[in-house]
Design an enzyme around this catalytic site. Structure first.
Site, PDB file in Angstrom:
ATOM      1  CB  THR A   1       6.285   3.612   7.964  1.00 55.45           C
ATOM      2  OG1 THR A   1       6.585   4.903   8.490  1.00 55.45           O
ATOM      3  CG2 THR A   1       7.134   2.560   8.660  1.00 55.45           C
TER       4      THR A   1
ATOM      5  NE  ARG B   1       1.958  12.226  -0.989  1.00 55.64           N
ATOM      6  CZ  ARG B   1       0.989  12.475  -0.122  1.00 55.64           C
ATOM      7  NH1 ARG B   1       0.194  13.518  -0.285  1.00 55.64           N
ATOM      8  NH2 ARG B   1       0.798  11.699   0.927  1.00 55.64           N
TER       9      ARG B   1
ATOM     10  CE  LYS C   1       2.289  13.726   7.747  1.00 52.22           C
ATOM     11  NZ  LYS C   1       1.913  13.717   6.349  1.00 52.22           N
TER      12      LYS C   1
ATOM     13  CB  ALA D   1      -3.822  14.613  -0.292  1.00 46.84           C
TER      14      ALA D   1
ATOM     15  CG  PHE E   1      -5.570  12.917   3.110  1.00 51.31           C
ATOM     16  CD1 PHE E   1      -4.811  13.130   4.250  1.00 51.31           C
ATOM     17  CD2 PHE E   1      -5.899  14.024   2.338  1.00 51.31           C
ATOM     18  CE1 PHE E   1      -4.391  14.409   4.625  1.00 51.31           C
ATOM     19  CE2 PHE E   1      -5.487  15.296   2.692  1.00 51.31           C
ATOM     20  CZ  PHE E   1      -4.741  15.493   3.836  1.00 51.31           C
TER      21      PHE E   1
ATOM     22  CG  PHE F   1       1.177   0.768  17.266  1.00 58.12           C
ATOM     23  CD1 PHE F   1       1.735   1.903  17.831  1.00 58.12           C
ATOM     24  CD2 PHE F   1       0.718   0.847  15.950  1.00 58.12           C
ATOM     25  CE1 PHE F   1       1.848   3.085  17.114  1.00 58.12           C
ATOM     26  CE2 PHE F   1       0.832   2.020  15.226  1.00 58.12           C
ATOM     27  CZ  PHE F   1       1.391   3.140  15.815  1.00 58.12           C
TER      28      PHE F   1
ATOM     29  CD1 TRP G   1       8.308   3.158  12.739  1.00 53.14           C
ATOM     30  CD2 TRP G   1       8.799   1.866  14.497  1.00 53.14           C
ATOM     31  NE1 TRP G   1       8.838   3.969  13.720  1.00 53.14           N
ATOM     32  CE2 TRP G   1       9.150   3.209  14.807  1.00 53.14           C
ATOM     33  CE3 TRP G   1       9.013   0.873  15.452  1.00 53.14           C
ATOM     34  CZ2 TRP G   1       9.699   3.561  16.034  1.00 53.14           C
ATOM     35  CZ3 TRP G   1       9.570   1.229  16.675  1.00 53.14           C
ATOM     36  CH2 TRP G   1       9.904   2.575  16.960  1.00 53.14           C
TER      37      TRP G   1
END
Length: 557
Positions: A74, A95, A106, A274, A302, A383, A411
């Site tokens: 994101t 990716r 996920k 990964a 990661f 957030f 986001w």
């Protein structure tokens, strides 16, 4: 007010035709292979025929992942959009998602909120068929190997030393360990076998590191698929398989062009594991993104101890790439988790836990600045539950290390929410850059392992089991000692123990197995049992995915 899901946001958006995106990016129509109106493959001849200079390469990485989520993709998408908001020409390279996680735990992987790539349903499902082609090439290799044994085994392959597995792009634990060739003499030679998820196939890593069809064929031919009774490696070339595999992969080699919600060009191509691989999109996609403008944003799998280290020591080393700046993504919630707060309580302000968890972020920052030698910024993925006191504490601690913090609100706000981050990245790209690798490629295998453990993980040393020591000696004798190392360890800790959160010290990393991926061009150091065929959870995401009579998909997130 209800918050819209990612798929609702994506489906309400009217994308531009991909021909318009390509034209705006300066891609001549002769290089375009259209897959409908909103997806295209780009002929790799573009790279050899363009005179466009390379833009600046920006790597997006993150703190050690937690169940709270960090938002690396994101942020990557929002940063590329943010760069365009401040008048820069930018592209993003990411990716491709695997079907396994999409239907498993996920869900999709095309960014989120107002910082995502579209068409997100296509990207998350079959896209342009790349993974199917990789699976087909993998299984062709397996079929040719078993056929060789059935037809007399002229190479003397030891069926107990076959290292090549079959592949399917689905989480299916039932296929991890199988016995095949049953049913009598004409049905093959009975043996133990197993499946890996397609993204774990060495062919995926090979495709993502190949620079041309010729290079692809050479790499495929070098892949070791088995050993003989007297311990000699058997390659795909020995089985005359590389030409047919390359034929299956000739279109999958071409990077895919799509767009962000704001019309930024997005190259989505390749997706190696990964853990057991290097976890980056294809080299060709990165190179194309660099030709598209002033800045190319890419991400690595990661955290900065795994993805960024492999991006630098494997991808950049092999391809001659040099990043200009690094973004380290963190969330206040994830840092509190590293400080010992259980997931259900992460929405509450807790400065004490945040202070305890901050060393994880600071160690990643220190590595990027002082081990990799690259300028960096910390992007705090915002957030609503973050408090001013918490955000101020993160900023204060990062500033003490000479690193700025940018609040990323991509986001919720798309590129507009990435302006501050984009401005800091542009500033960093002009800073002095002492880019360096973690180790000398010519060093002994054990020295390279120790360099990663000491310099990047901040552990005491790498401890090789007796078996791993023997393998290191064998690989050196076979001429593979100068290959870079691809560490396969838990992503949830700097150490090889997933329970050690934060920034642990005083630990050793046990290397249990060393395996050469001769085609990809690295040695995988396994520190534990790395799952190459995941299973579905008790309630798979697949249960919520549906499609109506108009073909509209729901439940992808």
């Amino acid at each position: 007010m209800s918050i819209k899901s990612d798929i609702e946001i994506a489906q309400e958006h009217t994308p531009q035709r991909i021909t318009e995106i390509a034209a705006a990016a300066g891609i001549d129509e002769k290089y375009l292979e259209l897959y409908g109106s909103y997806k295209a493959k780009i002929d790799y001849k573009l790279l050899s025929e363009t005179s466009a200079p390379d833009g600046k390469l920006i790597l997006v990485t993150a703190i050690t992942p937690t169940p709270a989520g960090e938002g690396k993709t994101t942020t990557s998408v929002g940063l590329a959009d943010g760069l365009r908001k401040i008048g820069k020409k930018a592209a993003v390279a990411l990716r491709e998602p695997s079907l396994g996680p999409v239907f498993g735990v996920k869900g999709g992987a095309a960014g989120g909120g107002y910082a995502q790539v579209v068409p997100m349903e296509d990207i998350n499902l079959h896209f342009t068929g790349d993974f199917h082609a990789i699976g087909a090439a993998n299984n062709l290799m397996a079929a040719m190997l078993d056929n060789h044994i059935q037809q007399g085994n002229a190479l003397g392959i030891d069926v107990k030393q076959i290292t090549w597995k079959r592949a399917v792009d689905m989480n299916d634990r039932q296929l991890r360990h199988i016995i095949n060739g049953l049913g009598g003499k004409m049905q093959g030679v009975p043996r133990e076998d197993g499946f890996e998820i397609t993204v774990a196939s060495e062919i995926m890593a090979v495709l993502c590191l190949a620079s041309s069809i010729t290079d692809l064929k050479e790499r495929l031919g070098k892949m070791i698929v088995a050993y003989t009774y007297d311990g000699k490696p058997v390659t795909a070339h020995d089985l005359k398989a590389e030409g047919a595999m390359a034929a299956l992969l000739k279109d999958a080699m071409k990077p895919n062009l799509v767009q962000t919600l704001e019309g930024t060009p997005a190259f989505i191509h390749g997706g190696p594991f990964a853990n057991i691989a290097h976890g980056c999109n294809s080299l060709m996609a990165t190179r194309m993104a660099l030709k598209m403008g002033d800045y190319a944003v890419t991400e690595a799998g990661f955290a900065a101890d795994l993805g960024a280290e492999k991006f630098i020591d494997i991808k950049c080393r092999k391809a001659g790439l040099k990043p200009s700046a690094v973004v380290i993504v963190a969330t206040v919630r994830a840092l509190k988790y590293h400080g010992g707060v259980p997931k259900p309580e992460l929405n509450n302000e807790n400065l004490e836990a945040l202070e305890k968890g901050l060393p994880n972020l600071l160690q990643h920052v220190d590595n990027v600045k002082n081990v990799y030698g690259l300028p960096c910024v910390v992007a705090i993925n915002a957030f609503p539950t973050d408090t001013k006191a918490e955000l101020d504490l993160v900023e204060k601690k990062c500033n003490e290390l000479g690193v700025n913090v940018a609040l990323s609100e991509v986001w919720a706000k798309g590129g507009e929410g990435g302006r501050a981050l984009a401005e800091e990245v542009v500033r960093l790209c002009e800073e002095p850059n002492q880019f360096s690798f973690v180790y000398d490629e010519q060093a002994a295998i054990e020295e390279k392992l120790n360099a990663i453990v000491k310099r990047v993980y901040h552990g005491d040393k790498a401890v090789l089991t007796a078996n791993a020591k023997k393998q290191a000696q064998q690989l050196t004798e076979l001429g593979f000692g100068s290959l870079p190392i691809c560490m396969a360890k838990t992503q949830y800790s700097f150490s090889d123990n997933a329970a050690l959160l934060g920034a642990p010290k005083g630990f050793e990393v046990t290397v249990r197995n060393l395996k050469v991926c001769a085609g990809a061009g690295f040695i995988v150091a396994l520190t534990g049992d790395i799952m190459t065929m995941p299973g579905l959870p008790k309630v798979p995401a697949a249960e919520k995915i549906d499609v109506d009579e108009d073909g509209k998909i729901t439940g992808l997130f």
